[in-house]
Design a protein around this motif. Sequence first.
Motif, short mmCIF file in Angstrom:
data_model
loop_
_atom_site.label_atom_id
_atom_site.label_comp_id
_atom_site.label_asym_id
_atom_site.label_seq_id
_atom_site.Cartn_x
_atom_site.Cartn_y
_atom_site.Cartn_z
N SER A 160 0.73 -1.27 -0.14
CA SER A 160 -0.07 -0.04 -0.04
C SER A 160 0.96 1.25 0.05
N ALA A 161 2.08 1.19 0.64
CA ALA A 161 2.88 2.35 0.73
C ALA A 161 3.74 2.61 -0.57
N LEU A 162 3.68 1.57 -1.56
CA LEU A 162 4.38 1.92 -2.58
C LEU A 162 4.01 2.56 -3.86
N ASP A 163 4.60 3.28 -4.60
CA ASP A 163 4.14 4.11 -5.83
C ASP A 163 3.53 3.18 -6.83
N ALA A 164 2.41 3.51 -7.56
CA ALA A 164 1.72 2.61 -8.23
C ALA A 164 2.68 2.03 -9.28
N GLY A 165 3.48 2.64 -10.08
CA GLY A 165 4.28 1.90 -10.89
C GLY A 165 5.04 1.09 -10.54
N LEU A 166 5.40 0.92 -9.28
CA LEU A 166 6.54 -0.10 -8.66
C LEU A 166 5.54 -1.23 -8.15
N ARG A 167 4.32 -1.05 -7.62
CA ARG A 167 3.48 -1.91 -6.89
C ARG A 167 3.50 -3.38 -7.73
N GLY A 168 3.13 -3.19 -9.12
CA GLY A 168 2.90 -4.30 -10.02
C GLY A 168 4.09 -5.28 -10.05
N ASP A 169 5.32 -4.57 -9.98
CA ASP A 169 6.43 -5.43 -10.24
C ASP A 169 6.78 -6.21 -8.88
N VAL A 170 6.52 -5.46 -7.84
CA VAL A 170 6.68 -5.82 -6.43
C VAL A 170 5.65 -7.14 -6.05
N ARG A 171 4.58 -7.03 -6.37
CA ARG A 171 3.60 -7.78 -6.53
C ARG A 171 3.92 -9.34 -7.21
N ARG A 172 4.27 -8.89 -8.35
CA ARG A 172 4.55 -10.35 -9.31
C ARG A 172 5.96 -11.00 -8.45
N ASP A 173 6.86 -10.32 -8.05
CA ASP A 173 8.04 -11.06 -7.46
C ASP A 173 7.89 -11.65 -6.25
N VAL A 174 7.09 -10.93 -5.48
CA VAL A 174 6.38 -11.76 -4.21
C VAL A 174 5.94 -12.84 -4.41
N ARG A 175 4.60 -12.90 -5.28
CA ARG A 175 3.79 -13.96 -5.53
C ARG A 175 4.87 -15.08 -5.95
N GLN A 176 5.69 -14.80 -7.05
CA GLN A 176 6.64 -15.89 -7.39
C GLN A 176 7.36 -16.49 -6.45
N ALA A 177 7.94 -15.56 -5.58
CA ALA A 177 8.96 -16.26 -4.55
C ALA A 177 8.16 -17.08 -3.30
N LEU A 178 6.68 -16.77 -3.07
CA LEU A 178 5.99 -17.38 -2.19
C LEU A 178 5.67 -18.86 -2.97
N HIS A 179 5.28 -18.75 -4.11
CA HIS A 179 5.25 -20.24 -4.85
C HIS A 179 6.36 -21.02 -4.97
N ALA A 180 7.48 -20.24 -5.34
CA ALA A 180 8.80 -21.03 -5.51
C ALA A 180 9.25 -21.57 -4.30
N ASP A 181 8.90 -20.97 -3.05
CA ASP A 181 9.53 -21.71 -1.73
C ASP A 181 8.33 -22.57 -1.22
N GLY A 182 7.16 -22.55 -2.01
CA GLY A 182 6.31 -23.65 -1.29
C GLY A 182 5.43 -23.06 -0.07
N ALA A 183 5.37 -21.67 -0.05
CA ALA A 183 5.06 -20.98 1.15
C ALA A 183 3.35 -21.08 0.86
N THR A 184 2.70 -21.22 2.48
CA THR A 184 1.35 -20.80 2.39
C THR A 184 1.02 -19.42 2.97
N ALA A 185 0.29 -18.58 2.31
CA ALA A 185 0.33 -17.08 2.57
C ALA A 185 -1.22 -16.73 2.70
N LEU A 186 -1.55 -15.75 3.61
CA LEU A 186 -2.81 -15.16 3.60
C LEU A 186 -2.76 -13.44 3.51
N LEU A 187 -3.21 -12.99 2.49
CA LEU A 187 -2.91 -11.64 2.04
C LEU A 187 -4.03 -10.76 2.47
N VAL A 188 -4.10 -9.84 3.47
CA VAL A 188 -5.27 -8.64 3.43
C VAL A 188 -5.06 -7.66 2.76
N THR A 189 -6.09 -7.27 2.01
CA THR A 189 -5.90 -6.08 1.21
C THR A 189 -7.08 -5.37 0.99
#
Length: 339
Positions: A160-189
């Motif tokens: 929520s604190a990130l600039d709009a242009g940056l937010r999409g890239d960070v979301r994709r990288d975080v999603r990929q990292a969570l799945h690559a590590d086999g993590a279980t996650a709950l996102l509140v938004t």
Amino acid sequence: MLSVADLRKSYGDVVALDGVDLDVPAGTLVAVLGPSGCGKTTLLRSVAGFEHVHGGSIAVNGRRVAGAGLHVPPHRRRVAVVPQEGALFPHLSVAANVGFGLDRTARRSGRIDEVLELVGLPGYGDRMPHQLSGGQQQRVAVARALAPRPPLVLLDEPFSALDAGLRGDVRRDVRQALHADGATALLVTHDQGEALSMADQVAVMNAGRIIQYGPPAAVYREPANQWVAGFVGEAVLLPATVDDAGAATALGRIALRGPAREGLHIVLLRPEQLRISANGGGVAATVVRHDFHGHDALVQLQLSDGTRVTARVLDTTPAVTTGDEVTVTVRGPAHTFPA
């Protein structure tokens, strides 16, 4: 991995959680989506152990951590939390931040470098938090959460604190990292685009209850009620008369996504289903507003009977301006609600 059953929490006379049920399968990312004040942050804090619940139960990895007469403290739940602004230790390097929750053996095992690689920050271990951008700090916070391999990662509106242009890239990288590590996650938004683009499953919450839970496409295309339809994206809601041939509406006859009883209904169309043309078949309409968003535009139209609808058009569509006379056609089927 996470099981929440009939969870209840109140603050005086204010009911924050009103019988919440939620199951998060192992290895998945589930987004809890809802407006401010709906109870989603209280749900996350209850799962983390920061709040004592008043009813129901919570189990993490098959172990009950909250329920009748039971409250396991946060540090014993093995649940990692990624807060809104990262909350890195400013006096520690990136590597020291990531390895903060690891024992000496784990720190030497290469796990720190592994999770930094996962979040797209290889070689950043020696840097200090003040040397990083906001997006990089948030990635480090995710790496720190993943490092001890917790059974569950909780993400509290972390972008929520990130600039709009940056937010999409960070979301994709975080999603990929969570799945690559086999993590279980709950996102509140509260961000619909964030929930739909990141999550494997979306739980739509309002007034302390989960109204709908399912895959993002199903929540968007087949919302449980009109409130969900209007909250999860732009909605065009029209009165309709349904018979064997479809639905008769102000936009003409529309095919339905599934079977519906004959009679009066409300049909749901998404703005991208409406196509406008300067000359061609369709229902006549007048452009009453044009909101340009760069990659697309929302065009509000008034039909001859006074009904107003909204179409989403790409920037490749011939430009229209307020007052233009156009025609409107519908692409694809509509979802229905009882009138």
